[in-house]
Motif scaffolding. Structure first.
Motif, PDB file in Angstrom:
ATOM      1  N   SER A   1       7.214  -7.121  -8.233  1.00 57.78           N
ATOM      2  CA  SER A   1       7.715  -7.540  -7.044  1.00 57.78           C
ATOM      3  C   SER A   1       8.619  -6.502  -6.249  1.00 57.78           C
ATOM      4  O   SER A   1       8.640  -6.226  -5.027  1.00 57.78           O
ATOM      5  N   THR A   2       9.337  -5.420  -7.146  1.00 53.72           N
ATOM      6  CA  THR A   2       9.888  -4.440  -6.460  1.00 53.72           C
ATOM      7  C   THR A   2       9.151  -3.591  -5.697  1.00 53.72           C
ATOM      8  O   THR A   2       9.474  -3.119  -4.699  1.00 53.72           O
ATOM      9  N   LEU A   3       8.048  -3.271  -6.314  1.00 50.06           N
ATOM     10  CA  LEU A   3       7.222  -2.344  -5.627  1.00 50.06           C
ATOM     11  C   LEU A   3       6.480  -2.719  -4.561  1.00 50.06           C
ATOM     12  O   LEU A   3       6.488  -2.025  -3.560  1.00 50.06           O
ATOM     13  N   LEU A   4       5.980  -4.042  -4.480  1.00 49.10           N
ATOM     14  CA  LEU A   4       5.455  -4.760  -3.259  1.00 49.10           C
ATOM     15  C   LEU A   4       6.468  -4.706  -2.345  1.00 49.10           C
ATOM     16  O   LEU A   4       6.066  -4.629  -1.116  1.00 49.10           O
ATOM     17  N   THR A   5       7.545  -5.414  -2.603  1.00 47.36           N
ATOM     18  CA  THR A   5       8.467  -5.505  -1.485  1.00 47.36           C
ATOM     19  C   THR A   5       9.013  -4.412  -0.691  1.00 47.36           C
ATOM     20  O   THR A   5       9.028  -4.195   0.277  1.00 47.36           O
ATOM     21  N   SER A   6       9.100  -3.334  -1.720  1.00 48.46           N
ATOM     22  CA  SER A   6       9.806  -1.950  -1.372  1.00 48.46           C
ATOM     23  C   SER A   6       8.712  -1.240  -0.280  1.00 48.46           C
ATOM     24  O   SER A   6       8.900  -0.908   0.670  1.00 48.46           O
ATOM     25  N   MET A   7       7.224  -1.528  -0.708  1.00 44.20           N
ATOM     26  CA  MET A   7       6.148  -0.878   0.348  1.00 44.20           C
ATOM     27  C   MET A   7       6.018  -1.810   1.450  1.00 44.20           C
ATOM     28  O   MET A   7       5.807  -1.023   2.279  1.00 44.20           O
ATOM     29  N   LYS A   8       6.276  -2.903   1.259  1.00 41.45           N
ATOM     30  CA  LYS A   8       6.050  -3.836   2.473  1.00 41.45           C
ATOM     31  C   LYS A   8       7.313  -3.467   3.512  1.00 41.45           C
ATOM     32  O   LYS A   8       7.055  -3.333   4.689  1.00 41.45           O
ATOM     33  N   ASP A   9       8.485  -3.501   2.911  1.00 41.22           N
ATOM     34  CA  ASP A   9       9.617  -2.863   3.680  1.00 41.22           C
ATOM     35  C   ASP A   9       9.602  -1.519   4.441  1.00 41.22           C
ATOM     36  O   ASP A   9      10.297  -1.297   5.437  1.00 41.22           O
ATOM     37  N   MET A  10       8.539  -0.734   3.855  1.00 42.94           N
ATOM     38  CA  MET A  10       8.659   0.479   4.414  1.00 42.94           C
ATOM     39  C   MET A  10       7.395   0.628   5.464  1.00 42.94           C
ATOM     40  O   MET A  10       7.532   1.607   6.415  1.00 42.94           O
ATOM     41  N   GLY A  11       6.837  -0.339   5.624  1.00 44.69           N
ATOM     42  CA  GLY A  11       5.727  -0.473   6.794  1.00 44.69           C
ATOM     43  C   GLY A  11       4.370  -0.490   6.326  1.00 44.69           C
ATOM     44  O   GLY A  11       3.555  -0.356   7.251  1.00 44.69           O
ATOM     45  N   LEU A  12       4.256  -0.225   5.036  1.00 47.15           N
ATOM     46  CA  LEU A  12       3.084  -0.142   4.269  1.00 47.15           C
ATOM     47  C   LEU A  12       2.043  -1.277   4.455  1.00 47.15           C
ATOM     48  O   LEU A  12       2.488  -2.183   4.366  1.00 47.15           O
ATOM     49  N   ASN A  13       0.738  -1.095   4.853  1.00 47.34           N
ATOM     50  CA  ASN A  13      -0.121  -2.330   5.036  1.00 47.34           C
ATOM     51  C   ASN A  13      -0.609  -2.641   3.779  1.00 47.34           C
ATOM     52  O   ASN A  13      -1.539  -1.842   3.185  1.00 47.34           O
ATOM     53  N   LEU A  14      -0.207  -3.427   2.739  1.00 44.51           N
ATOM     54  CA  LEU A  14      -0.485  -3.832   1.497  1.00 44.51           C
ATOM     55  C   LEU A  14      -1.947  -4.412   1.492  1.00 44.51           C
ATOM     56  O   LEU A  14      -2.742  -4.213   0.349  1.00 44.51           O
ATOM     57  N   ALA A  15      -2.640  -4.934   2.491  1.00 47.65           N
ATOM     58  CA  ALA A  15      -4.057  -5.298   2.411  1.00 47.65           C
ATOM     59  C   ALA A  15      -4.996  -4.049   2.297  1.00 47.65           C
ATOM     60  O   ALA A  15      -6.198  -3.991   1.744  1.00 47.65           O
ATOM     61  N   ASN A  16      -4.540  -2.785   2.402  1.00 49.04           N
ATOM     62  CA  ASN A  16      -5.228  -1.519   2.284  1.00 49.04           C
ATOM     63  C   ASN A  16      -5.069  -0.908   0.810  1.00 49.04           C
ATOM     64  O   ASN A  16      -5.440   0.179   0.791  1.00 49.04           O
ATOM     65  N   MET A  17      -4.156  -1.494   0.115  1.00 47.84           N
ATOM     66  CA  MET A  17      -3.861  -0.764  -1.055  1.00 47.84           C
ATOM     67  C   MET A  17      -5.296  -1.284  -2.144  1.00 47.84           C
ATOM     68  O   MET A  17      -5.253  -2.273  -2.296  1.00 47.84           O
ATOM     69  N   ARG A  18      -5.774   0.107  -2.531  1.00 50.04           N
ATOM     70  CA  ARG A  18      -7.137  -0.209  -3.278  1.00 50.04           C
ATOM     71  C   ARG A  18      -6.984   0.123  -4.729  1.00 50.04           C
ATOM     72  O   ARG A  18      -7.707  -0.125  -5.527  1.00 50.04           O
ATOM     73  N   GLY A  19      -5.684   0.931  -5.100  1.00 51.71           N
ATOM     74  CA  GLY A  19      -5.355   1.195  -6.439  1.00 51.71           C
ATOM     75  C   GLY A  19      -3.999   1.239  -6.745  1.00 51.71           C
ATOM     76  O   GLY A  19      -3.345   1.363  -5.949  1.00 51.71           O
ATOM     77  N   GLN A  20      -3.739   1.403  -8.069  1.00 48.26           N
ATOM     78  CA  GLN A  20      -2.411   1.595  -8.488  1.00 48.26           C
ATOM     79  C   GLN A  20      -2.600   2.635  -9.588  1.00 48.26           C
ATOM     80  O   GLN A  20      -3.488   2.585 -10.409  1.00 48.26           O
ATOM     81  N   GLY A  21      -1.420   3.632  -9.603  1.00 48.12           N
ATOM     82  CA  GLY A  21      -1.381   4.585 -10.756  1.00 48.12           C
ATOM     83  C   GLY A  21      -0.116   4.221 -11.302  1.00 48.12           C
ATOM     84  O   GLY A  21       0.981   4.142 -11.032  1.00 48.12           O
ATOM     85  N   TYR A  22       0.050   4.312 -12.853  1.00 48.36           N
ATOM     86  CA  TYR A  22       1.254   4.245 -13.545  1.00 48.36           C
ATOM     87  C   TYR A  22       1.120   5.109 -14.825  1.00 48.36           C
ATOM     88  O   TYR A  22      -0.024   5.251 -15.305  1.00 48.36           O
ATOM     89  N   ASP A  23       2.365   5.088 -15.396  1.00 49.14           N
ATOM     90  CA  ASP A  23       2.147   5.608 -16.862  1.00 49.14           C
ATOM     91  C   ASP A  23       1.614   4.665 -18.146  1.00 49.14           C
ATOM     92  O   ASP A  23       1.408   3.551 -17.537  1.00 49.14           O
ATOM     93  N   GLY A  24       1.780   5.046 -19.051  1.00 46.59           N
ATOM     94  CA  GLY A  24       1.215   4.373 -20.250  1.00 46.59           C
ATOM     95  C   GLY A  24       1.962   3.130 -20.705  1.00 46.59           C
ATOM     96  O   GLY A  24       1.850   2.353 -21.607  1.00 46.59           O
TER      97      GLY A  24
END
Length: 111
Positions: free
Chosen positions: A72-95
């Motif tokens: 929720s924090t990640l998606l809300t923050s990216m949306k608030d920055m103005g990123l088009n979340l419909a174009n997110m095709r991948g995610q990278g995280y640690d283990g």
């Protein structure tokens, strides 16, 4: 002429590129606060060249460190920055389980 912040310039480039991947990591800062670092990886076309870029976008304080809370924090923050979340095709995280857990991690909840 409106001056843009570095973050705004990156967001414009990312949205122009079409598709991107989110890269996020959660850590504790020196004062004991949980925070997210959020980056984006994308292909930038400049002067007819394809350049793979990874740009740091921000640090965000995290209050809920469950997979659902992190997503929720990640998606809300990216949306608030103005990123088009419909174009997110991948995610990278640690283990870490809260980030990449297959059923309840941020990766599972963000898509």
């Amino acid at each position: 002429m409106k001056l843009l912040t570095l973050q705004q310039k990156y967001v414009q480039r990312i949205n122009k590129s079409g598709f991107f991947s989110a890269i996020a990591d959660e850590t504790t800062d020196i004062s004991g606060n949980e925070q997210f670092s959020i980056c984006a990886r994308y292909v930038d076309t400049t002067d007819r060249q394809y350049i793979v870029r990874e740009d740091f976008l921000c640090f965000i304080l995290v209050k809920d460190v469950t997979g659902k809370g992190l997503a929720s924090t990640l998606l809300t923050s990216m949306k608030d920055m103005g990123l088009n979340l419909a174009n997110m095709r991948g995610q990278g995280y640690d283990g870490a389980r809260a980030m990449s857990g297959r059923f309840n991690g941020c990766a599972a909840k963000a898509f």
